[in-house]
Scaffold this motif. Sequence first.
Motif, PDB file in Angstrom:
ATOM      1  N   HIS A 216       0.841  -1.192   0.000  1.00 28.31           N
ATOM      2  CA  HIS A 216       0.000   0.000   0.000  1.00 28.31           C
ATOM      3  C   HIS A 216       0.877   1.242   0.000  1.00 28.31           C
ATOM      4  O   HIS A 216       1.691   1.436   0.899  1.00 28.31           O
ATOM      5  CB  HIS A 216      -0.924   0.015   1.226  1.00 28.31           C
ATOM      6  N   ALA A 302      -2.120  -1.374  -3.692  1.00 24.33           N
ATOM      7  CA  ALA A 302      -3.011  -0.211  -3.638  1.00 24.33           C
ATOM      8  C   ALA A 302      -2.141   1.033  -3.671  1.00 24.33           C
ATOM      9  O   ALA A 302      -1.285   1.225  -2.810  1.00 24.33           O
ATOM     10  CB  ALA A 302      -3.863  -0.244  -2.371  1.00 24.33           C
ATOM     11  N   GLN A 365     -10.191   2.978  -6.222  1.00 25.00           N
ATOM     12  CA  GLN A 365     -10.419   2.733  -4.801  1.00 25.00           C
ATOM     13  C   GLN A 365     -11.897   2.870  -4.450  1.00 25.00           C
ATOM     14  O   GLN A 365     -12.434   2.088  -3.650  1.00 25.00           O
ATOM     15  CB  GLN A 365      -9.583   3.695  -3.961  1.00 25.00           C
ATOM     16  N   PHE A 413      -6.521  -0.289  -7.183  1.00 24.42           N
ATOM     17  CA  PHE A 413      -6.195  -1.582  -6.607  1.00 24.42           C
ATOM     18  C   PHE A 413      -5.904  -2.590  -7.716  1.00 24.42           C
ATOM     19  O   PHE A 413      -6.572  -2.602  -8.754  1.00 24.42           O
ATOM     20  CB  PHE A 413      -7.369  -2.108  -5.769  1.00 24.42           C
TER      21      PHE A 413
END
Length: 437
Positions: A216, A302, A365, A413
């Motif tokens: 992330h 992400a 997202q 993502f």
Amino acid sequence: MNTRNLFRVFNRPVILNCICKRDKGYKIVQRPDPKTLKMPNLADAPSIMTIIKEKQRLNGPLTVAEYMHIVITNPTEGYYEKKDVIGETGDFITSPEISQLFGEILAVWFYAETQKMSPGKPLQIVELGPGKATLLIDILRVLNRYGYKAPDLTLHLVEISTAMQVAQANRLCVSHRETDLESPHNREGETVSGIKVYWYNDLKKVPNNFSWYIAHEFFDVLPIHKFEKTEEGWREVLIDLDENDKLRYRISANETQATRVLVRPPLDAGDRKALEISPRSLGIARQLANRVDQFGGIALIADYGHTGEKEDTFRAFHKHKIVDPLENPGMADLTADVDFSQLRLAASMTPGDENYALVVGPVAQMEFLQRMQANARLQVLVDNAKTENDKEKIEAAYDMLVNPTKMGERFKFMAFYPSGMAQILEKYPPLGFSTPK
């Protein structure tokens, strides 16, 4: 002399000491004991700008990738070594810091997708660039509800910054310590519930087991090479000093090694005039794909990015504002949008001798969270809020995550699955990446 006597002559031992004696061509030296080595005094460490100037004096103009590497990873003066950079008082804020809902939804996603392939125990959770460890804390809280205990899982954090390792350890662990140089991990600890935690400076050192891989806001800080298309062909964007000793961009006169190696089809297709390529990102994407396919698990990426349509995204953040990345190196976060189309190329392969992954996404997202019924979790948080002010903060945080004009569209993502799951995913499409039926 007959043949027998000839062989006798050749078989006699020959003594050469008198004519061939020579001294040793090397000198034996005693190597220092690594355990006694210490980092230099921080007060004596050269500034980032001094390091950049010296490197340019020795080797000429820097690539953007070299510049980013120096600024971000220098062990004494690097950006992540010097201060608390994440959060409202830092230079940028991440989704887990905005709302606990984000990490909880990711935990539910990993758990649900794992049930399609195995019970998911024992489990390694591997996070690349864990930040302040907030995401892991939220995930562990959900896994506790799913019945995961200390014997069921271990945490493996890939983090090159010593300062960030210590900050993460202080939040996650009741005890932690540095390990010796012979250990594959350079720090280890234990949570209050007994879960073992390990820190590494390279993904390659993480054990090859069934894992959840989380990246992330990790790929956006990896060094990039920048290229522009000129009348003579593709040329690399470099960084040097002007007559006033200020950093500036310049175009290479000839093809650089990076140009010859990185700029090739299909990345240079179409009428695009500029490219940003991160070989480090491509290598890590391939590693994640191979690990997922060989040893099982799922990887979730992400980050803010695009699918190949953007050309110039290199920038810096300071106090939540975009600033010139060449101004005050080491004092701002350097970043570039992730090209998810390049990650897909690196991770996906035609089945063959090498391993590959099934790649799904990217999706925005906003779409991912809404498909995962994040609004239902939002309602629970709002209902449990003690005051109207708390409710407003919870709703504002959720809006930040899903609003298309904020983080909802910019963040995307992507997931990697083992190649053997093709038929399973066709029957049970990946949650978050497809509209539930």
